[in-house]
Write a protein that holds these residues in place. Structure first.
Motif, PDB file in Angstrom:
ATOM      1  N   LYS A   3       1.060  -1.026   0.309  1.00  0.00           N
ATOM      2  CA  LYS A   3      -0.253  -0.132   0.006  1.00  0.00           C
ATOM      3  C   LYS A   3       0.506   1.330   0.115  1.00  0.00           C
ATOM      4  O   LYS A   3       1.567   0.968   0.601  1.00  0.00           O
ATOM      5  CB  LYS A   3      -0.862   0.174   1.631  1.00  0.00           C
ATOM      6  N   PRO A   4       0.357   2.634  -0.610  1.00  0.00           N
ATOM      7  CA  PRO A   4       0.860   3.596  -0.541  1.00  0.00           C
ATOM      8  C   PRO A   4       1.305   4.263   0.733  1.00  0.00           C
ATOM      9  O   PRO A   4       0.312   3.763   1.497  1.00  0.00           O
ATOM     10  CB  PRO A   4       0.178   4.418  -1.683  1.00  0.00           C
ATOM     11  N   ILE A   5       1.963   5.245   1.021  1.00  0.00           N
ATOM     12  CA  ILE A   5       2.271   5.458   2.648  1.00  0.00           C
ATOM     13  C   ILE A   5       1.744   6.711   2.335  1.00  0.00           C
ATOM     14  O   ILE A   5       2.243   7.669   1.355  1.00  0.00           O
ATOM     15  CB  ILE A   5       3.912   5.167   3.163  1.00  0.00           C
ATOM     16  N   ILE A   6       0.994   6.933   3.283  1.00  0.00           N
ATOM     17  CA  ILE A   6       0.761   8.796   3.769  1.00  0.00           C
ATOM     18  C   ILE A   6       0.937   8.867   5.288  1.00  0.00           C
ATOM     19  O   ILE A   6       1.288   8.253   6.028  1.00  0.00           O
ATOM     20  CB  ILE A   6      -0.744   8.764   3.445  1.00  0.00           C
ATOM     21  N   LEU A   7       1.776  10.258   5.163  1.00  0.00           N
ATOM     22  CA  LEU A   7       2.128  10.905   6.122  1.00  0.00           C
ATOM     23  C   LEU A   7       1.906  12.135   6.506  1.00  0.00           C
ATOM     24  O   LEU A   7       1.181  13.532   5.675  1.00  0.00           O
ATOM     25  CB  LEU A   7       3.852  10.930   5.989  1.00  0.00           C
ATOM     26  N   THR A   8       1.249  11.863   7.833  1.00  0.00           N
ATOM     27  CA  THR A   8       0.375  13.378   8.388  1.00  0.00           C
ATOM     28  C   THR A   8       0.220  13.832   9.809  1.00  0.00           C
ATOM     29  O   THR A   8       0.418  13.015  10.683  1.00  0.00           O
ATOM     30  CB  THR A   8      -1.102  13.421   7.702  1.00  0.00           C
ATOM     31  N   GLY A   9       0.151  15.094  10.316  1.00  0.00           N
ATOM     32  CA  GLY A   9       0.307  14.946  11.468  1.00  0.00           C
ATOM     33  C   GLY A   9      -0.240  16.194  12.287  1.00  0.00           C
ATOM     34  O   GLY A   9      -0.130  17.283  11.032  1.00  0.00           O
ATOM     35  N   ASP A  10      -0.342  16.609  13.332  1.00  0.00           N
ATOM     36  CA  ASP A  10      -0.200  18.119  13.587  1.00  0.00           C
ATOM     37  C   ASP A  10       0.920  18.554  14.833  1.00  0.00           C
ATOM     38  O   ASP A  10       1.563  17.710  15.364  1.00  0.00           O
ATOM     39  CB  ASP A  10      -1.600  18.471  13.866  1.00  0.00           C
ATOM     40  N   ARG A  11       1.124  20.027  14.797  1.00  0.00           N
ATOM     41  CA  ARG A  11       1.995  20.312  15.715  1.00  0.00           C
ATOM     42  C   ARG A  11       0.623  20.661  16.953  1.00  0.00           C
ATOM     43  O   ARG A  11      -0.007  20.984  17.277  1.00  0.00           O
ATOM     44  CB  ARG A  11       2.351  21.501  15.733  1.00  0.00           C
ATOM     45  N   PRO A  12       1.452  19.741  18.704  1.00  0.00           N
ATOM     46  CA  PRO A  12       0.643  20.119  19.384  1.00  0.00           C
ATOM     47  C   PRO A  12       1.069  21.491  20.236  1.00  0.00           C
ATOM     48  O   PRO A  12       1.261  20.984  21.374  1.00  0.00           O
ATOM     49  CB  PRO A  12       1.150  18.243  20.160  1.00  0.00           C
ATOM     50  N   THR A  13       0.003  21.936  20.577  1.00  0.00           N
ATOM     51  CA  THR A  13       0.749  23.136  20.853  1.00  0.00           C
ATOM     52  C   THR A  13      -1.738  23.898  21.888  1.00  0.00           C
ATOM     53  O   THR A  13      -1.595  25.081  22.084  1.00  0.00           O
ATOM     54  CB  THR A  13       0.453  24.491  20.267  1.00  0.00           C
ATOM     55  N   GLY A  14      -2.337  22.733  21.806  1.00  0.00           N
ATOM     56  CA  GLY A  14      -3.658  23.483  22.069  1.00  0.00           C
ATOM     57  C   GLY A  14      -4.481  22.514  21.770  1.00  0.00           C
ATOM     58  O   GLY A  14      -3.862  21.020  21.206  1.00  0.00           O
ATOM     59  N   LYS A  15      -5.669  22.428  21.596  1.00  0.00           N
ATOM     60  CA  LYS A  15      -6.744  21.964  21.161  1.00  0.00           C
ATOM     61  C   LYS A  15      -7.284  21.866  19.800  1.00  0.00           C
ATOM     62  O   LYS A  15      -6.554  22.980  19.791  1.00  0.00           O
ATOM     63  CB  LYS A  15      -8.116  22.421  22.260  1.00  0.00           C
ATOM     64  N   LEU A  16      -7.587  20.725  19.595  1.00  0.00           N
ATOM     65  CA  LEU A  16      -8.221  21.607  18.121  1.00  0.00           C
ATOM     66  C   LEU A  16      -9.436  21.749  17.569  1.00  0.00           C
ATOM     67  O   LEU A  16      -9.703  21.693  18.318  1.00  0.00           O
ATOM     68  CB  LEU A  16      -7.703  19.783  16.787  1.00  0.00           C
ATOM     69  N   HIS A  17      -9.805  22.607  16.917  1.00  0.00           N
ATOM     70  CA  HIS A  17     -10.703  23.527  16.170  1.00  0.00           C
ATOM     71  C   HIS A  17     -11.301  22.945  15.443  1.00  0.00           C
ATOM     72  O   HIS A  17     -10.729  21.815  14.806  1.00  0.00           O
ATOM     73  CB  HIS A  17     -10.918  25.028  16.157  1.00  0.00           C
ATOM     74  N   LEU A  18     -12.797  23.537  14.584  1.00  0.00           N
ATOM     75  CA  LEU A  18     -13.344  23.176  13.444  1.00  0.00           C
ATOM     76  C   LEU A  18     -12.973  23.155  11.935  1.00  0.00           C
ATOM     77  O   LEU A  18     -13.103  22.940  11.023  1.00  0.00           O
ATOM     78  CB  LEU A  18     -14.399  23.967  13.296  1.00  0.00           C
ATOM     79  N   GLY A  19     -11.702  24.399  11.839  1.00  0.00           N
ATOM     80  CA  GLY A  19     -10.140  24.284  11.007  1.00  0.00           C
ATOM     81  C   GLY A  19      -9.815  23.346  10.588  1.00  0.00           C
ATOM     82  O   GLY A  19      -9.643  23.004   9.758  1.00  0.00           O
ATOM     83  N   HIS A  20      -9.209  22.481  11.777  1.00  0.00           N
ATOM     84  CA  HIS A  20      -8.786  21.082  11.380  1.00  0.00           C
ATOM     85  C   HIS A  20      -9.312  20.226  10.888  1.00  0.00           C
ATOM     86  O   HIS A  20      -9.167  19.892  10.386  1.00  0.00           O
ATOM     87  CB  HIS A  20      -8.295  20.972  12.681  1.00  0.00           C
ATOM     88  N   TYR A  21     -10.850  20.787  11.297  1.00  0.00           N
ATOM     89  CA  TYR A  21     -11.389  19.206  11.071  1.00  0.00           C
ATOM     90  C   TYR A  21     -11.783  19.382  10.271  1.00  0.00           C
ATOM     91  O   TYR A  21     -11.925  18.492   9.500  1.00  0.00           O
ATOM     92  CB  TYR A  21     -12.758  19.944  12.302  1.00  0.00           C
TER      93      TYR A  21
END
Length: 340
Positions: A3-21
């Motif tokens: 399977k092709p590999i996907i890498l994704t993530g976030d900088r943890p500097t707070g809770k996630l909001h609707l923009g992230h969602y």
């Protein structure tokens, strides 16, 4: 077939909001559930420390909150590898080797880095870790031999820098052990960018203009009722503007297929006059709660056992480290520094 590999993530500097969602989380869950990819999702705490070095407690707290957000929207540790960047020491070693292939001038020309340095107001006191984080990002991507990296259009220079590093390494050491990744970008420039409740171009923690996945129903209600609409729509009978009205913008994004005819009728009514902002906001609140209530309930359930949440992160980190260790071994072999 691999399977092709996907890498994704976030900088943890707070809770996630609707923009992230809207911008990334929903897409990650979709890609995970498709079953076509081997997906790695990581918490980039080392990257967060490049400009929050004196706030390590904030980063630690944020890791727990972001992990809860991931689980509550449907990311499944049995189907995606969820890990913490700092728990994979191989990433730091890869970063060190890649640093020798990139000039300081090249880093300073990176448009994304230049923009973020200006936004953060570092002046002459730019942390060296912040300046070189595109190299660290290249290590994150290449350690897992990611074929695809879903990012916003503003991150194109970062992906190109990673591609340059891969080409330089493979050419210098006459190998093909590193994979040149492709970015997955939104189809249009505005896609994935949810404006703030105040009408600002972007929802962000620093502006305090967002709805968070962890917000309770009362908090969401207060935020929706305070949303920016049409400042000239003073009386109910006045014609109102749709353009720039955050209530209707959010209705277009979060309205379900069965809501579309009602939303269009509401737009026409608002524009000719006779429809108040309170009614439109209450309708939006109803639609948002249909989306957020199940997420909120799952989040509260997972939060009852944070020990289990961190055990999940530990298991994911161990799995990720095994993959990164194999890549590092190949890199050191290509460089001729596997001495023993």
């Amino acid at each position: 077939m691999t399977k092709p590999i996907i890498l994704t993530g976030d900088r943890p500097t707070g809770k996630l909001h609707l923009g992230h969602y809207v911008g990334s989380l929903k897409n990650r869950v979709f890609l995970q559930n498709e079953g076509k990819y081997n997906m790695f999702v990581f918490l980039a705490d080392q990257q967060a420390l490049t400009d929050h070095a004196k706030e390590s407690e904030l980063i630690k707290e944020s890791i727990g909150n972001v992990a809860l957000d991931y689980l509550s929207v449907g990311l499944d540790p049995s189907r995606s590898t969820i890990f913490i960047q700092s728990q994979i020491p191989e990433l730091a070693e890869l970063t060190m080797y890649y640093m020798n292939l990139v000039s300081l001038a090249r880093l300073e020309r990176n448009p994304t880095v230049k923009t973020e340095i200006a936004q953060k107001g570092f002046g002459e006191s730019i942390p060296s870790g912040f300046l070189v984080y595109p190299i660290s990002q290249a290590a994150d991507i290449t350690a897992f031999k990611a074929n695809f990296v879903p990012v916003g259009n503003d991150q194109k220079p970062m992906i190109e820098q990673t591609r340059e590093i891969v080409r330089s390494f493979n050419h210098t050491y006459k190998t093909d052990c590193l994979v040149e990744p492709e970015g997955i970008y939104p189809e249009n420039e505005k896609a994935g960018r949810l404006p703030g409740l105040d009408g600002n171009a972007k929802m962000s923690k620093s502006l305090g203009n967002g709805i968070y996945l962890s917000d309770d129903a009362d908090t969401v209600c207060k935020k929706v009722m305070g949303m920016y609409t049409d400042p000239n729509h003073i009386k109910i009978e006045d014609p109102g503007q749709i353009e720039g009205n955050m209530v209707f913008h959010y209705l277009d994004i979060f309205g379900r297929e069965e809501d579309k005819s009602d939303i269009e009728a509401m737009k026409e009514h608002y524009q000719r006059g006779g429809l108040g902002d309170v009614k439109t906001k209450r309708y939006l609140l109803e639609i948002l709660e249909q989306e957020l209530a199940p997420i909120r309930e799952k989040r509260l359930e997972y939060a009852k056992d944070m020990g289990e949440v961190f055990r999940m992160l530990q298991e994911g980190s161990q799995k990720a480290q095994a993959v990164a260790a194999q890549t590092l071994s190949e890199v050191k072999s290509a460089m001729g520094i596997n001495y023993f």
